[in-house]
Design a protein around this motif. Sequence first.
Motif, PDB file in Angstrom:
ATOM      1  N   PHE A   1      -9.593   2.684  -9.906  1.00 46.34           N
ATOM      2  CA  PHE A   1      -9.545   3.408 -11.175  1.00 46.34           C
ATOM      3  C   PHE A   1      -8.467   2.818 -12.083  1.00 46.34           C
ATOM      4  O   PHE A   1      -8.695   2.597 -13.284  1.00 46.34           O
ATOM      5  N   LEU A   2      -7.286   2.545 -11.536  1.00 50.34           N
ATOM      6  CA  LEU A   2      -6.188   2.005 -12.336  1.00 50.34           C
ATOM      7  C   LEU A   2      -6.469   0.569 -12.772  1.00 50.34           C
ATOM      8  O   LEU A   2      -6.058   0.156 -13.872  1.00 50.34           O
ATOM      9  N   LYS A   3      -7.166  -0.193 -11.933  1.00 49.75           N
ATOM     10  CA  LYS A   3      -7.601  -1.533 -12.347  1.00 49.75           C
ATOM     11  C   LYS A   3      -8.549  -1.423 -13.533  1.00 49.75           C
ATOM     12  O   LYS A   3      -8.502  -2.228 -14.474  1.00 49.75           O
ATOM     13  N   HIS A   4      -9.440  -0.442 -13.473  1.00 49.18           N
ATOM     14  CA  HIS A   4     -10.398  -0.208 -14.559  1.00 49.18           C
ATOM     15  C   HIS A   4      -9.678   0.114 -15.862  1.00 49.18           C
ATOM     16  O   HIS A   4     -10.165  -0.215 -16.954  1.00 49.18           O
ATOM     17  N   GLU A   5      -8.500   0.738 -15.753  1.00 48.77           N
ATOM     18  CA  GLU A   5      -7.693   1.041 -16.936  1.00 48.77           C
ATOM     19  C   GLU A   5      -6.959  -0.184 -17.467  1.00 48.77           C
ATOM     20  O   GLU A   5      -6.352  -0.131 -18.537  1.00 48.77           O
ATOM     21  N   GLY A   6      -7.013  -1.297 -16.711  1.00 55.49           N
ATOM     22  CA  GLY A   6      -6.391  -2.527 -17.157  1.00 55.49           C
ATOM     23  C   GLY A   6      -4.923  -2.655 -16.812  1.00 55.49           C
ATOM     24  O   GLY A   6      -4.168  -3.351 -17.507  1.00 55.49           O
ATOM     25  N   ALA A   7      -4.494  -2.028 -15.740  1.00 50.94           N
ATOM     26  CA  ALA A   7      -3.079  -2.034 -15.374  1.00 50.94           C
ATOM     27  C   ALA A   7      -2.672  -3.332 -14.685  1.00 50.94           C
ATOM     28  O   ALA A   7      -3.488  -4.020 -14.060  1.00 50.94           O
ATOM     29  N   THR A   8      -1.389  -3.649 -14.782  1.00 48.70           N
ATOM     30  CA  THR A   8      -0.765  -4.738 -14.019  1.00 48.70           C
ATOM     31  C   THR A   8      -0.047  -4.123 -12.823  1.00 48.70           C
ATOM     32  O   THR A   8       0.661  -3.117 -12.975  1.00 48.70           O
ATOM     33  N   PHE A   9      -0.198  -4.743 -11.647  1.00 46.76           N
ATOM     34  CA  PHE A   9       0.295  -4.147 -10.407  1.00 46.76           C
ATOM     35  C   PHE A   9       1.539  -4.860  -9.889  1.00 46.76           C
ATOM     36  O   PHE A   9       1.657  -6.091  -9.944  1.00 46.76           O
ATOM     37  N   PHE A  10       2.453  -4.054  -9.343  1.00 49.80           N
ATOM     38  CA  PHE A  10       3.588  -4.542  -8.565  1.00 49.80           C
ATOM     39  C   PHE A  10       3.543  -3.844  -7.210  1.00 49.80           C
ATOM     40  O   PHE A  10       3.179  -2.666  -7.129  1.00 49.80           O
ATOM     41  N   PHE A  11       3.927  -4.570  -6.150  1.00 50.26           N
ATOM     42  CA  PHE A  11       3.845  -4.017  -4.799  1.00 50.26           C
ATOM     43  C   PHE A  11       5.189  -4.101  -4.092  1.00 50.26           C
ATOM     44  O   PHE A  11       5.826  -5.158  -4.066  1.00 50.26           O
ATOM     45  N   ALA A  12       5.584  -2.992  -3.506  1.00 51.96           N
ATOM     46  CA  ALA A  12       6.765  -3.014  -2.644  1.00 51.96           C
ATOM     47  C   ALA A  12       6.427  -3.772  -1.365  1.00 51.96           C
ATOM     48  O   ALA A  12       5.265  -3.819  -0.950  1.00 51.96           O
ATOM     49  N   PRO A  13       7.422  -4.377  -0.720  1.00 51.92           N
ATOM     50  CA  PRO A  13       7.160  -5.032   0.571  1.00 51.92           C
ATOM     51  C   PRO A  13       6.551  -4.046   1.570  1.00 51.92           C
ATOM     52  O   PRO A  13       6.910  -2.861   1.590  1.00 51.92           O
ATOM     53  N   LYS A  14       5.607  -4.537   2.353  1.00 48.74           N
ATOM     54  CA  LYS A  14       4.967  -3.782   3.436  1.00 48.74           C
ATOM     55  C   LYS A  14       4.061  -2.660   2.935  1.00 48.74           C
ATOM     56  O   LYS A  14       3.794  -1.702   3.655  1.00 48.74           O
ATOM     57  N   THR A  15       3.577  -2.772   1.700  1.00 52.95           N
ATOM     58  CA  THR A  15       2.619  -1.793   1.195  1.00 52.95           C
ATOM     59  C   THR A  15       1.327  -1.870   2.003  1.00 52.95           C
ATOM     60  O   THR A  15       0.803  -2.951   2.262  1.00 52.95           O
ATOM     61  N   HIS A  16       0.783  -0.726   2.376  1.00 51.14           N
ATOM     62  CA  HIS A  16      -0.424  -0.660   3.202  1.00 51.14           C
ATOM     63  C   HIS A  16      -1.626  -1.242   2.458  1.00 51.14           C
ATOM     64  O   HIS A  16      -1.731  -1.101   1.229  1.00 51.14           O
TER      65      HIS A  16
END
Length: 341
Positions: free
Chosen positions: A97-112
């Motif tokens: 859903f958030l990708k569909h909104e056009g968001a840019t992603f950041f990930f913390a280390p060890k994100t599932h």
Amino acid sequence: MKYLTNQLPSNTLVSDKQTYLWFSGTSYLGIPHHPVFKENFIKAVADYSTSWGSSRNNTVQLSIYEKAEKALADFAQMPAALTVSSGMWAGQLVVNFLKHEGATFFFAPKTHPALWNGTIPFSSESYQEWTLSIAEKVQNSLADKIVICADSVGSPYVEYFDFEWINTLPSDKNITVVIDASHSFGIDLPKISAKNIRLIITSSLNKAMGMTGGVIFAEKDFIEKLRHFPMFSGASPMMPALLEAFVNSTNIFQEQRVKLLNNIQYFNQQIPNSNLDCIDKYPAYCTHQVGLHEHLKSHGIMTACFPYPTVTDLPVTRLVISALHTKEDLDKLAEVLNIWF
């Protein structure tokens, strides 16, 4: 090596005609073995059978879903909830859903992987190092919408994650923080208060909560948008009988949590010289020490031991205390561990 069993482990495990004390798995509250929950589930199956083969947005809708979602939101002290078929799908539904909104992603280390957005996030930083740099990375981003994904606690190798970094995020950005709380929900959710972000929590219900399914917690307006997203409309829901059983059993979850916390406190007092990695008031204990799993097994205690995150990594021995364990069980585990340490 794998061990097969023909019955659901409780505080014991029967495998190859041998009985072990069982200190593993993720059924932290022991809900699948609780007599009240089982009784309520059997009654619910009589009403709802085994599944509801329909879209949640169909013309005819089962009222138990919205009733249970309100109960889950109240239980989590969150504004609103939406249930889905699994914790993995809870995360992927939100991310898509958030990708569909056009968001840019950041990930913390060890994100599932439940929160991955189609690529495998890589980080050479520790979680603590990442928390010191994420605010600057977000500030320097030119994206209109930013999503930051993280887990509530490290798993399967237990690690404490602090969320004070959220309060350092820039207030002039459109930021959503998504936290996978699969290994915390039912025990404790991270305490987060920040007015400048949209907070979304996803979780499996198949761990402490003892139900096959997943849940999403967020503000009511986001949940309403998600309800009408095609990837939600086109998916089958979780088993309604489980949700009916939850609604009729909410009091036992807190009772089991108290038992679990008492067990953790008692066990910690019995292993003062342990080198196990652990978190305060959390039921999992881990180590990379070679031979501990075999030592415990030789004394009739079964744990999990496997390489993580890849098959070439060092095996992780993971001990788990549950609400089902008795003081005698915990005394036996502590005795065998104290011999080792």
